[in-house]
Scaffold this motif. Structure first.
Motif, PDB file in Angstrom:
ATOM      1  N   VAL A  53     -42.660   6.920   9.330  1.00  0.00           N
ATOM      2  CA  VAL A  53     -42.786   8.226   8.685  1.00  0.00           C
ATOM      3  C   VAL A  53     -44.244   8.643   8.478  1.00  0.00           C
ATOM      4  O   VAL A  53     -44.540   9.832   8.349  1.00  0.00           O
ATOM      5  N   PHE A  54     -45.168   7.670   8.465  1.00  0.00           N
ATOM      6  CA  PHE A  54     -46.590   7.975   8.347  1.00  0.00           C
ATOM      7  C   PHE A  54     -47.297   7.569   9.640  1.00  0.00           C
ATOM      8  O   PHE A  54     -47.732   6.418   9.784  1.00  0.00           O
ATOM      9  N   PRO A  55     -47.421   8.473  10.614  1.00  0.00           N
ATOM     10  CA  PRO A  55     -47.975   8.117  11.927  1.00  0.00           C
ATOM     11  C   PRO A  55     -49.367   7.511  11.855  1.00  0.00           C
ATOM     12  O   PRO A  55     -49.696   6.606  12.637  1.00  0.00           O
ATOM     13  N   GLU A  56     -50.193   8.002  10.920  1.00  0.00           N
ATOM     14  CA  GLU A  56     -51.557   7.468  10.842  1.00  0.00           C
ATOM     15  C   GLU A  56     -51.570   6.009  10.410  1.00  0.00           C
ATOM     16  O   GLU A  56     -52.418   5.215  10.828  1.00  0.00           O
ATOM     17  N   LYS A  57     -50.589   5.614   9.580  1.00  0.00           N
ATOM     18  CA  LYS A  57     -50.495   4.212   9.175  1.00  0.00           C
ATOM     19  C   LYS A  57     -49.944   3.353  10.306  1.00  0.00           C
ATOM     20  O   LYS A  57     -50.284   2.169  10.422  1.00  0.00           O
ATOM     21  N   ALA A  58     -49.089   3.950  11.147  1.00  0.00           N
ATOM     22  CA  ALA A  58     -48.559   3.208  12.293  1.00  0.00           C
ATOM     23  C   ALA A  58     -49.672   2.765  13.225  1.00  0.00           C
ATOM     24  O   ALA A  58     -49.615   1.674  13.800  1.00  0.00           O
ATOM     25  N   VAL A  59     -50.685   3.590  13.362  1.00  0.00           N
ATOM     26  CA  VAL A  59     -51.835   3.239  14.214  1.00  0.00           C
ATOM     27  C   VAL A  59     -52.561   2.020  13.641  1.00  0.00           C
ATOM     28  O   VAL A  59     -52.943   1.102  14.376  1.00  0.00           O
ATOM     29  N   VAL A  60     -52.761   2.011  12.351  1.00  0.00           N
ATOM     30  CA  VAL A  60     -53.434   0.890  11.687  1.00  0.00           C
ATOM     31  C   VAL A  60     -52.607  -0.386  11.819  1.00  0.00           C
ATOM     32  O   VAL A  60     -53.146  -1.468  12.094  1.00  0.00           O
ATOM     33  N   VAL A  61     -51.290  -0.266  11.622  1.00  0.00           N
ATOM     34  CA  VAL A  61     -50.390  -1.404  11.760  1.00  0.00           C
ATOM     35  C   VAL A  61     -50.471  -1.979  13.168  1.00  0.00           C
ATOM     36  O   VAL A  61     -50.575  -3.202  13.361  1.00  0.00           O
ATOM     37  N   ASP A  62     -50.426  -1.114  14.166  1.00  0.00           N
ATOM     38  CA  ASP A  62     -50.468  -1.540  15.564  1.00  0.00           C
ATOM     39  C   ASP A  62     -51.720  -2.369  15.846  1.00  0.00           C
ATOM     40  O   ASP A  62     -51.643  -3.457  16.431  1.00  0.00           O
TER      41      ASP A  62
END
Length: 295
Positions: free
Chosen positions: A20-29
């Protein structure tokens, strides 16, 4: 079993596409790929791999719904069977009496309903209505959500509907990333049991109360319709889908977020804060004492 690399790549793809938070998905990746390259997951069996990746996911993004889960039961990898885990959860609810563990009438004509999971608004409607029928003539009600591990937002709205007079109360909204839409949740006009109006309601919580149980607690508290007694809850406010990334590994991806119409926020990360803070094991006694004094 697929290689560790394949499992992690598949999980990260799901997180990147749906979180739901695309910007956090980048950090997670980036964080998980870094761990993978450093050999953090070498030699781990399935359950240990899931535990390690989950710990690292939540280290960089403290969302308790974001997890890798091991399941002993093989999962279908056929895309046509994919439903975000809904069928399996509905089967679990059927096996657990639609989440209703206990209904009692206690001394002082106080009703008690213990809820372990929040059922769907369709399959669970008759069971919820039956429980509410059994407490219909009580003078006060305790909802015991101390062991409630989650459930469905439609079911949470249905439970809440019993404590309002009509279908005119806007409870909350849920924003869904994948469809970029916001769904409104209002009280239900037609219910399977009698409404519970103009009488006090206390909700019991613990440190394990989670997700759908938190939804009911937070919503009724925000609306001024219930007093929450017990401990701060776990803090998971994001509706979640489950996707198989191997026959035995699921990734749970929060694909939406709740927005309460009274507070403008939700309980993600903070939990539901009790009005009366006591250890969970003392919550029922504390609530009953307050209710009996006030009746």
């Amino acid at each position: 079993m697929p290689t560790t690399e394949v499992i992690i790549e598949s999980a990260l793809a799901r997180i990147g596409a749906g979180y739901v938070f695309p910007e956090k998905a980048v950090v997670v990746d980036a964080a998980i790929r870094g761990r993978l390259a450093a050999g953090a997951y070498e030699g781990l069996d399935g359950p240990a791999l899931c535990a390690a990746v989950t710990a690292h996911l939540q280290e960089v993004c403290p969302d308790q719904h974001l997890r890798l889960l091991w399941t002993d039961e093989p999962q279908s990898l056929d895309p046509v069977d994919e439903d975000g885990g809904q069928a399996a959860f509905l089967a679990l609810l059927r096996a657990e009496n639609q989440g209703i563990r206990r209904v009692e009438r206690l001394e002082g004509n106080i009703g008690l309903i213990e809820i372990g999971r929040i059922a769907s608004a369709t399959e669970g409607a008759s069971a919820i209505g039956a429980a509410m029928q059994l407490v219909a003539h009580s003078s006060a009600l305790v909802l015991d959500l101390r062991g409630c591990l989650g459930g469905l937002p439609e079911g949470a709205a249905l439970w809440c509907s019993y404590f309002f007079p009509d279908d005119q109360v806007h409870l909350n909204d849920i924003y869904d990333r994948t469809s970029d839409t916001t769904r409104q949740f209002w009280t239900t006009g037609h219910l399977s049991g009698p409404r519970y109006l103009d009488r006090p309601v206390h909700i019991l919580t613990s440190g394990i109360t989670f997700s759908g149980g938190e939804d009911v607690s937070y919503t009724l508290q925000a609306q001024g319709r219930a007093v929450v007694v017990g401990e701060t809850t776990r803090g998971g406010a994001h509706p979640t889908a489950r996707y198989p990334v191997s026959e035995h590994v699921l990734v749970t991806v929060p694909v939406a977020r709740s927005i309460n119409t009274v507070t403008g926020g939700n309980w993600e990360g903070t939990g539901v804060l009790p009005d009366v803070r006591v250890p969970a094991e003392q919550a029922l006694e504390t609530a009953l004492k307050a209710l009996r004094t006030g009746l």
